[in-house]
Design a protein around this motif. Structure first.
Motif, PDB file in Angstrom:
ATOM      1  N   ASP A 130       0.858  -1.190   0.000  1.00  0.00           N
ATOM      2  CA  ASP A 130       0.000   0.000   0.000  1.00  0.00           C
ATOM      3  C   ASP A 130       0.895   1.242   0.000  1.00  0.00           C
ATOM      4  O   ASP A 130       1.519   1.579   1.010  1.00  0.00           O
ATOM      5  N   GLU A 131       0.964   1.946  -1.136  1.00  0.00           N
ATOM      6  CA  GLU A 131       1.871   3.083  -1.274  1.00  0.00           C
ATOM      7  C   GLU A 131       1.428   4.282  -0.449  1.00  0.00           C
ATOM      8  O   GLU A 131       2.223   5.211  -0.240  1.00  0.00           O
ATOM      9  N   LYS A 132       0.190   4.296   0.013  1.00  0.00           N
ATOM     10  CA  LYS A 132      -0.257   5.391   0.875  1.00  0.00           C
ATOM     11  C   LYS A 132       0.307   5.242   2.282  1.00  0.00           C
ATOM     12  O   LYS A 132       0.347   6.200   3.050  1.00  0.00           O
ATOM     13  N   GLU A 133       0.742   4.037   2.626  1.00  0.00           N
ATOM     14  CA  GLU A 133       1.241   3.762   3.970  1.00  0.00           C
ATOM     15  C   GLU A 133       2.759   3.554   4.008  1.00  0.00           C
ATOM     16  O   GLU A 133       3.399   3.880   5.009  1.00  0.00           O
ATOM     17  N   TYR A 134       3.329   2.992   2.936  1.00  0.00           N
ATOM     18  CA  TYR A 134       4.726   2.586   2.954  1.00  0.00           C
ATOM     19  C   TYR A 134       5.478   3.105   1.730  1.00  0.00           C
ATOM     20  O   TYR A 134       4.970   3.061   0.611  1.00  0.00           O
ATOM     21  N   ALA A 135       6.717   3.568   1.966  1.00  0.00           N
ATOM     22  CA  ALA A 135       7.572   3.999   0.868  1.00  0.00           C
ATOM     23  C   ALA A 135       8.317   2.822   0.251  1.00  0.00           C
ATOM     24  O   ALA A 135       8.583   2.809  -0.949  1.00  0.00           O
ATOM     25  N   GLU A 136       8.665   1.829   1.070  1.00  0.00           N
ATOM     26  CA  GLU A 136       9.400   0.657   0.607  1.00  0.00           C
ATOM     27  C   GLU A 136       9.256  -0.460   1.630  1.00  0.00           C
ATOM     28  O   GLU A 136       8.717  -0.255   2.725  1.00  0.00           O
ATOM     29  N   SER A 137       9.771  -1.626   1.275  1.00  0.00           N
ATOM     30  CA  SER A 137       9.695  -2.766   2.180  1.00  0.00           C
ATOM     31  C   SER A 137      10.933  -3.624   2.002  1.00  0.00           C
ATOM     32  O   SER A 137      11.655  -3.496   1.003  1.00  0.00           O
ATOM     33  N   LYS A 138      11.175  -4.509   2.962  1.00  0.00           N
ATOM     34  CA  LYS A 138      12.308  -5.428   2.846  1.00  0.00           C
ATOM     35  C   LYS A 138      12.102  -6.603   3.790  1.00  0.00           C
ATOM     36  O   LYS A 138      11.376  -6.520   4.781  1.00  0.00           O
ATOM     37  N   TRP A 139      12.748  -7.716   3.451  1.00  0.00           N
ATOM     38  CA  TRP A 139      12.839  -8.868   4.333  1.00  0.00           C
ATOM     39  C   TRP A 139      14.155  -8.761   5.095  1.00  0.00           C
ATOM     40  O   TRP A 139      15.189  -8.471   4.502  1.00  0.00           O
ATOM     41  N   ILE A 140      14.115  -8.985   6.382  1.00  0.00           N
ATOM     42  CA  ILE A 140      15.295  -8.798   7.210  1.00  0.00           C
ATOM     43  C   ILE A 140      15.477  -9.993   8.135  1.00  0.00           C
ATOM     44  O   ILE A 140      14.498 -10.560   8.639  1.00  0.00           O
ATOM     45  N   GLU A 141      16.725 -10.380   8.338  1.00  0.00           N
ATOM     46  CA  GLU A 141      17.021 -11.457   9.278  1.00  0.00           C
ATOM     47  C   GLU A 141      16.610 -11.024  10.685  1.00  0.00           C
ATOM     48  O   GLU A 141      16.820  -9.874  11.075  1.00  0.00           O
ATOM     49  N   ILE A 142      16.035 -11.937  11.441  1.00  0.00           N
ATOM     50  CA  ILE A 142      15.498 -11.576  12.743  1.00  0.00           C
ATOM     51  C   ILE A 142      16.585 -11.064  13.689  1.00  0.00           C
ATOM     52  O   ILE A 142      16.359 -10.120  14.460  1.00  0.00           O
ATOM     53  N   ASP A 143      17.780 -11.631  13.624  1.00  0.00           N
ATOM     54  CA  ASP A 143      18.861 -11.152  14.492  1.00  0.00           C
ATOM     55  C   ASP A 143      19.330  -9.760  14.092  1.00  0.00           C
ATOM     56  O   ASP A 143      19.718  -8.955  14.955  1.00  0.00           O
ATOM     57  N   GLU A 144      19.292  -9.454  12.807  1.00  0.00           N
ATOM     58  CA  GLU A 144      19.628  -8.101  12.360  1.00  0.00           C
ATOM     59  C   GLU A 144      18.585  -7.105  12.851  1.00  0.00           C
ATOM     60  O   GLU A 144      18.914  -5.967  13.217  1.00  0.00           O
ATOM     61  N   LEU A 145      17.322  -7.519  12.854  1.00  0.00           N
ATOM     62  CA  LEU A 145      16.256  -6.668  13.369  1.00  0.00           C
ATOM     63  C   LEU A 145      16.457  -6.385  14.852  1.00  0.00           C
ATOM     64  O   LEU A 145      16.258  -5.259  15.324  1.00  0.00           O
ATOM     65  N   ILE A 146      16.883  -7.383  15.598  1.00  0.00           N
ATOM     66  CA  ILE A 146      17.068  -7.247  17.039  1.00  0.00           C
ATOM     67  C   ILE A 146      18.255  -6.338  17.377  1.00  0.00           C
ATOM     68  O   ILE A 146      18.207  -5.565  18.341  1.00  0.00           O
ATOM     69  N   THR A 147      19.302  -6.396  16.588  1.00  0.00           N
ATOM     70  CA  THR A 147      20.522  -5.660  16.921  1.00  0.00           C
ATOM     71  C   THR A 147      20.716  -4.376  16.131  1.00  0.00           C
ATOM     72  O   THR A 147      21.588  -3.572  16.453  1.00  0.00           O
ATOM     73  N   GLY A 148      19.929  -4.149  15.090  1.00  0.00           N
ATOM     74  CA  GLY A 148      20.121  -2.991  14.221  1.00  0.00           C
ATOM     75  C   GLY A 148      19.467  -1.727  14.753  1.00  0.00           C
ATOM     76  O   GLY A 148      18.989  -1.668  15.893  1.00  0.00           O
ATOM     77  N   ALA A 149      19.442  -0.696  13.918  1.00  0.00           N
ATOM     78  CA  ALA A 149      18.890   0.608  14.302  1.00  0.00           C
ATOM     79  C   ALA A 149      17.392   0.643  14.028  1.00  0.00           C
ATOM     80  O   ALA A 149      16.924   1.316  13.096  1.00  0.00           O
ATOM     81  N   TYR A 150      16.641  -0.081  14.866  1.00  0.00           N
ATOM     82  CA  TYR A 150      15.190  -0.165  14.729  1.00  0.00           C
ATOM     83  C   TYR A 150      14.525   0.204  16.044  1.00  0.00           C
ATOM     84  O   TYR A 150      15.152   0.170  17.106  1.00  0.00           O
ATOM     85  N   HIS A 151      13.246   0.542  15.969  1.00  0.00           N
ATOM     86  CA  HIS A 151      12.506   0.936  17.164  1.00  0.00           C
ATOM     87  C   HIS A 151      12.568  -0.178  18.212  1.00  0.00           C
ATOM     88  O   HIS A 151      12.408  -1.361  17.882  1.00  0.00           O
ATOM     89  N   PRO A 152      12.797   0.164  19.492  1.00  0.00           N
ATOM     90  CA  PRO A 152      12.899  -0.861  20.535  1.00  0.00           C
ATOM     91  C   PRO A 152      11.681  -1.770  20.644  1.00  0.00           C
ATOM     92  O   PRO A 152      11.817  -2.943  20.995  1.00  0.00           O
ATOM     93  N   ALA A 153      10.482  -1.257  20.357  1.00  0.00           N
ATOM     94  CA  ALA A 153       9.290  -2.109  20.417  1.00  0.00           C
ATOM     95  C   ALA A 153       9.338  -3.178  19.331  1.00  0.00           C
ATOM     96  O   ALA A 153       8.956  -4.330  19.557  1.00  0.00           O
ATOM     97  N   LEU A 154       9.792  -2.810  18.149  1.00  0.00           N
ATOM     98  CA  LEU A 154       9.938  -3.767  17.057  1.00  0.00           C
ATOM     99  C   LEU A 154      11.008  -4.801  17.397  1.00  0.00           C
ATOM    100  O   LEU A 154      10.835  -6.003  17.148  1.00  0.00           O
ATOM    101  N   GLN A 155      12.091  -4.344  18.016  1.00  0.00           N
ATOM    102  CA  GLN A 155      13.146  -5.267  18.419  1.00  0.00           C
ATOM    103  C   GLN A 155      12.660  -6.232  19.497  1.00  0.00           C
ATOM    104  O   GLN A 155      12.946  -7.435  19.440  1.00  0.00           O
ATOM    105  N   TYR A 156      11.934  -5.711  20.492  1.00  0.00           N
ATOM    106  CA  TYR A 156      11.426  -6.580  21.553  1.00  0.00           C
ATOM    107  C   TYR A 156      10.456  -7.618  20.994  1.00  0.00           C
ATOM    108  O   TYR A 156      10.459  -8.783  21.406  1.00  0.00           O
TER     109      TYR A 156
END
Length: 234
Positions: free
Chosen positions: A139-165
């Motif tokens: 949905d282009e009204k909500e998102y500029a882009e998307s990606k698949w990410i490894e779960i460990d990269e999501l946990i340790t990368g520069a992402y919102h703490p709620a998303l990481q938790y």
């Protein structure tokens, strides 16, 4: 096999929801906490689908999801939202709740934007097959882009703490499923103990205090909105 987030209905309920004019909805945001159902959508490799949102309160990488409607179970809400945001029709029975978060935002999309908004999000997970993944229409009204990410990269990368938790909670959920399976199958005490230790590791509380993560957007800068994230216990 869920770690919580069940839907209980007491008595007879019929939804009386209606579309609220902007001023009434803005007043509601000032006085109520919204309930949201958000999803950690995964593939067979265990990667997590994330979308870079273009609207507040989180104009950055985030879950697929959104506001629940009165009377909806979290899973039925996910079915509706996944159709809207990714163009997929997924049965509600496929979603599994894994955790929840309390979210307080200094900005919102509705005027006055700097009044902010508050949410409680129930986080569910669903695994897509290859055919479903190939059918995703963002949905282009909500998102500029998307990606698949490894779960460990999501946990340790520069992402919102709620998303990481939530990502860590997903790992804890998978470990709990493996632990229950091992117990049911009569696995050795050593194998059960190893899974129990892993479950404790994955379900540890997040670090409280100021996070290094900062919400970044042009609108936030113009409004003098720092966008820092602080984590505390409920």
């Amino acid at each position: 096999m869920s770690m919580g987030g069940f839907h209980f209905v007491t008595g007879e309920f019929s939804s009386h929801k209606s579309f609220l004019p902007d001023l009434e909805y803005a007043s509601g945001l000032d006085n109520f906490v919204k309930g949201c159902s958000d999803m950690l959508v995964t593939n067979s490799k265990g990667q997590v689908f994330t979308g870079k949102r273009v609207v507040h309160p989180q104009p950055d990488w985030w879950y697929v999801g959104g506001r629940m409607m009165p009377g909806e179970s979290p899973a039925r809400s996910c079915t509706r939202l996944l159709k809207r945001e990714l163009g997929l029709v997924i049965a509600s029975e496929r979603f599994t709740p894994i955790t929840y978060n309390s979210l307080v935002w200094g900005m919102r999309e509705q005027e006055p934007k700097n009044n902010g908004t508050c949410d409680v999000n129930i986080v569910l997970t669903v695994e897509l097959n290859d055919d479903e993944i190939s059918s995703i229409v963002l949905d282009e009204k909500e998102y500029a882009e998307s990606k698949w990410i490894e779960i460990d990269e999501l946990i340790t990368g520069a992402y919102h703490p709620a998303l990481q938790y939530s990502a860590r909670s997903l790992k804890a959920h998978k470990t709990l499923v493996a632990l229950r399976t091992a117990v049911t199958a009569g696995s050795s005490d050593a194998d059960v103990a190893a899974l129990a230790r892993l479950l404790v590791e994955h379900s540890a509380d997040p670090r409280c205090g100021m996070s290094e993560y900062v919400v970044k957007s042009e609108l936030a800068c113009h409004a003098g909105y720092a966008g820092h994230v602080t984590t505390s216990r409920s």
